[in-house]
Write an enzyme that holds these catalytic residues in place. Structure first.
Site, mmCIF file in Angstrom:
data_model
loop_
_atom_site.group_PDB
_atom_site.id
_atom_site.type_symbol
_atom_site.label_atom_id
_atom_site.label_comp_id
_atom_site.label_asym_id
_atom_site.label_seq_id
_atom_site.Cartn_x
_atom_site.Cartn_y
_atom_site.Cartn_z
ATOM 1 N N SER A 109 27.803 -10.447 -52.704
ATOM 2 C CA SER A 109 28.983 -9.594 -52.877
ATOM 3 C C SER A 109 29.046 -8.522 -51.823
ATOM 4 O O SER A 109 30.069 -7.874 -51.668
ATOM 5 C CB SER A 109 28.999 -8.926 -54.252
ATOM 6 O OG SER A 109 27.916 -9.252 -55.028
ATOM 7 N N HIS A 147 32.218 -16.109 -50.772
ATOM 8 C CA HIS A 147 32.151 -15.186 -51.907
ATOM 9 C C HIS A 147 33.202 -15.535 -52.950
ATOM 10 O O HIS A 147 34.388 -15.254 -52.771
ATOM 11 C CB HIS A 147 32.329 -13.735 -51.398
ATOM 12 C CG HIS A 147 32.197 -12.711 -52.464
ATOM 13 N ND1 HIS A 147 32.885 -11.528 -52.459
ATOM 14 C CD2 HIS A 147 31.437 -12.696 -53.591
ATOM 15 C CE1 HIS A 147 32.560 -10.834 -53.535
ATOM 16 N NE2 HIS A 147 31.690 -11.523 -54.240
ATOM 17 N N GLU A 202 36.405 -15.174 -50.647
ATOM 18 C CA GLU A 202 36.301 -14.453 -49.366
ATOM 19 C C GLU A 202 35.386 -15.287 -48.473
ATOM 20 O O GLU A 202 34.255 -15.597 -48.873
ATOM 21 C CB GLU A 202 35.656 -13.079 -49.566
ATOM 22 C CG GLU A 202 36.576 -11.996 -50.075
ATOM 23 C CD GLU A 202 35.883 -10.629 -50.078
ATOM 24 O OE1 GLU A 202 36.404 -9.705 -49.436
ATOM 25 O OE2 GLU A 202 34.831 -10.481 -50.727
ATOM 26 N N ASN A 227 34.879 -5.945 -52.621
ATOM 27 C CA ASN A 227 34.060 -4.898 -53.240
ATOM 28 C C ASN A 227 34.192 -3.546 -52.562
ATOM 29 O O ASN A 227 33.870 -2.519 -53.157
ATOM 30 C CB ASN A 227 32.613 -5.355 -53.314
ATOM 31 C CG ASN A 227 32.485 -6.401 -54.405
ATOM 32 O OD1 ASN A 227 33.099 -6.264 -55.462
ATOM 33 N ND2 ASN A 227 31.742 -7.453 -54.139
HETATM 34 N N1 CAA Z 1 34.501 -19.339 -67.350
HETATM 35 C C1 CAA Z 1 35.523 -20.209 -67.362
HETATM 36 N N2 CAA Z 1 36.712 -19.918 -67.883
HETATM 37 C C2 CAA Z 1 36.878 -18.716 -68.450
HETATM 38 C C3 CAA Z 1 35.854 -17.755 -68.493
HETATM 39 C C4 CAA Z 1 34.614 -18.119 -67.919
HETATM 40 N N3 CAA Z 1 33.589 -17.270 -67.897
HETATM 41 N N4 CAA Z 1 36.322 -16.669 -69.124
HETATM 42 C C5 CAA Z 1 37.590 -16.921 -69.449
HETATM 43 N N5 CAA Z 1 37.937 -18.142 -69.027
HETATM 44 C C6 CAA Z 1 39.236 -18.790 -69.146
HETATM 45 C C7 CAA Z 1 39.478 -19.115 -70.578
HETATM 46 O O1 CAA Z 1 39.042 -20.439 -70.859
HETATM 47 C C8 CAA Z 1 40.970 -18.946 -70.727
HETATM 48 O O2 CAA Z 1 41.648 -20.138 -70.483
HETATM 49 P P1 CAA Z 1 42.347 -20.882 -71.720
HETATM 50 O O3 CAA Z 1 42.835 -19.852 -72.683
HETATM 51 O O4 CAA Z 1 43.417 -21.661 -71.077
HETATM 52 O O5 CAA Z 1 41.250 -21.694 -72.293
HETATM 53 C C9 CAA Z 1 41.397 -18.003 -69.617
HETATM 54 O O6 CAA Z 1 40.270 -17.881 -68.728
HETATM 55 C C10 CAA Z 1 41.757 -16.680 -70.182
HETATM 56 O O7 CAA Z 1 40.681 -16.243 -70.993
HETATM 57 P P2 CAA Z 1 40.844 -15.374 -72.302
HETATM 58 O O8 CAA Z 1 42.169 -15.670 -72.938
HETATM 59 O O9 CAA Z 1 39.616 -15.532 -73.132
HETATM 60 O O10 CAA Z 1 40.766 -13.880 -71.800
HETATM 61 P P3 CAA Z 1 41.632 -13.144 -70.733
HETATM 62 O O11 CAA Z 1 43.069 -13.548 -70.794
HETATM 63 O O12 CAA Z 1 41.264 -11.713 -70.883
HETATM 64 O O13 CAA Z 1 41.060 -13.661 -69.347
HETATM 65 C C11 CAA Z 1 39.619 -13.154 -67.548
HETATM 66 C C12 CAA Z 1 39.721 -13.515 -69.017
HETATM 67 C C13 CAA Z 1 40.155 -14.340 -66.705
HETATM 68 C C14 CAA Z 1 38.158 -12.950 -67.239
HETATM 69 C C15 CAA Z 1 40.505 -11.896 -67.289
HETATM 70 O O14 CAA Z 1 40.128 -10.889 -68.181
HETATM 71 C C16 CAA Z 1 40.384 -11.392 -65.889
HETATM 72 O O15 CAA Z 1 41.028 -11.871 -64.973
HETATM 73 N N6 CAA Z 1 39.545 -10.356 -65.707
HETATM 74 C C17 CAA Z 1 39.279 -9.756 -64.395
HETATM 75 C C18 CAA Z 1 38.316 -10.627 -63.674
HETATM 76 C C19 CAA Z 1 37.958 -10.040 -62.355
HETATM 77 O O16 CAA Z 1 38.438 -9.005 -61.915
HETATM 78 N N7 CAA Z 1 37.055 -10.728 -61.674
HETATM 79 C C20 CAA Z 1 36.538 -10.259 -60.423
HETATM 80 C C21 CAA Z 1 35.241 -9.598 -60.715
HETATM 81 S S1 CAA Z 1 34.535 -8.966 -59.245
HETATM 82 C C22 CAA Z 1 33.745 -10.256 -58.596
HETATM 83 O O17 CAA Z 1 33.581 -11.302 -59.151
HETATM 84 C C23 CAA Z 1 33.237 -10.033 -57.234
HETATM 85 C C24 CAA Z 1 31.973 -9.320 -57.112
HETATM 86 O O18 CAA Z 1 31.361 -9.516 -56.099
HETATM 87 C C25 CAA Z 1 31.478 -8.305 -58.041
#
Ligand code: CAA
Length: 288
Positions: free
Chosen positions: A115, A136, A148, A186
């Site tokens: 990251s 990434h 990325e 990030n």
């Molecule tokens: N793996 C696979 N699929 C997942 C999952 C996982 N861990 N978590 C959720 N999903 C899927 C679910 O299956 C669901 O699909 P369906 O309803 O069609 O089955 C869909 O995503 C939506 O999930 P939920 O309805 O349970 O919950 P939600 O609407 O809140 O979505 C989320 C969950 C997609 C995680 C959403 O909250 C989100 O986009 N959050 C922000 C995520 C984000 O910002 N990620 C970047 C993090 S930073 C990073 O990764 C980089 C780094 O270097 C730190």
């Protein structure tokens, strides 16, 4: 294509899943068999949900899982690509890149899902920095579209094109980024999360209030404190340290409260406690 994925945690497991779903043969490695098993169980569970939702047939689920080969020991591997998704620690990643350099074919591409650690630094400990690159993914990998693609100073155009094309073939959107601390994702995301932690530390508002402001006020799918728990507070601290040291600006100093939570072992969702409590307690629903 045969791909080695090093690290079976939430990122490595997700990367293995999306590769296997496109028919690639994935060798999944971690420091012991238990961790690999845990990673594969997580993939199996997510695929089961896809079957329940009618997005996959049970046979397709089985085929995807068959494409993932648990490999606790890796030596002299015939792979086209290795993707490292291990813990965000420089010493560990340097050792891994030396090892991957010595144990994969000279033409193999070595990618890191880091990251924030410098791709140039990882490339410099190998014999082929032109074939070292950042790939990434975002968490959760099967859902998030962005990859990325980070070019170290020595990364070749051919290596870049290879990883960009792979990301497209995985139905992701690759974005080209140069190798500076935190890349883009990030560099922008973590200072926002750190500022949310400062707001909590200084008593400006409660955890729930801060997250509600960002969810309802800015349309973020998760509040910054819930997102920090989801990423892992140790990872958040590691990224802030890279930004602080790498850019030398005090605006990137990690909040003392973040340091204290990590020192306490409160690492977020994966440890059962972070800004929210994730311990299974039937009478209480403290999840965000
Ligand atoms: N793996 C696979 N699929 C997942 C999952 C996982 N861990 N978590 C959720 N999903 C899927 C679910 O299956 C669901 O699909 P369906 O309803 O069609 O089955 C869909 O995503 C939506 O999930 P939920 O309805 O349970 O919950 P939600 O609407 O809140 O979505 C989320 C969950 C997609 C995680 C959403 O909250 C989100 O986009 N959050 C922000 C995520 C984000 O910002 N990620 C970047 C993090 S930073 C990073 O990764 C980089 C780094 O270097 C730190």
């Amino acid at each position: 294509m045969r791909v080695l994925v090093v690290g079976a945690g939430q990122m490595g497991g997700g990367i293995a899943q999306v590769l296997a779903a496109k028919g690639h043969e994935v060798l999944l490695n971690d420091i012991d068999e238990t961790r690999i098993r845990h990673g594969i169980d997580g993939i199996a569970k997510r695929l089961e949900r896809d079957v329940e939702k009618g997005r996959l047939s049970p046979a397709q689920r089985g085929e995807i899982l068959e494409h993932i080969d648990p490999r606790p020991h890796v030596h002299d591997l015939d792979v086209t690509l290795a993707i490292e998704a291990a813990t965000e620690r420089l010493d560990l990643k340097l050792d891994l890149f030396r090892f991957l350099d010595a144990n994969t074919p000279p033409e193999a591409i070595l990618a890191s899902n880091t990251s924030s650690i410098s791709i140039t630094v990882l490339g410099a400990v190998t014999s082929k920095p032109d074939r070292v690159i950042g790939m990434h993914f975002m968490n959760p990998v099967p859902v998030m579209k962005l990859v990325e693609v980070i070019r170290g100073i020595a990364t070749s155009d051919a290596s870049f094109a290879f990883v960009r094309d792979l990301a497209l073939a995985l139905d992701k959107t690759p974005v080209e980024v140069r190798d500076f601390p935190g890349f883009v994702a990030n560099r922008v995301l973590l200072p926002m999360i750190n500022e949310a932690i400062y707001a909590l530390y200084e008593g400006v508002a409660s955890v729930e209030a801060i997250d509600t402001v960002m969810k309802l006020g800015m349309n973020h799918p998760m509040g910054p404190l819930a997102l920090a728990d989801f990423i892992g507070l140790d990872t958040c601290l590691a990224i802030m340290n890279v930004l602080h040291e790498g850019l030398g600006d005090s605006k990137y100093r990690p909040c003392p409260l973040l340091k204290q939570y990590v020192a306490a072992g409160w690492l977020g969702k994966k440890s059962g406690r972070g800004f929210y409590d994730y311990a299974p307690r039937p009478a209480q629903d403290a999840q965000p």
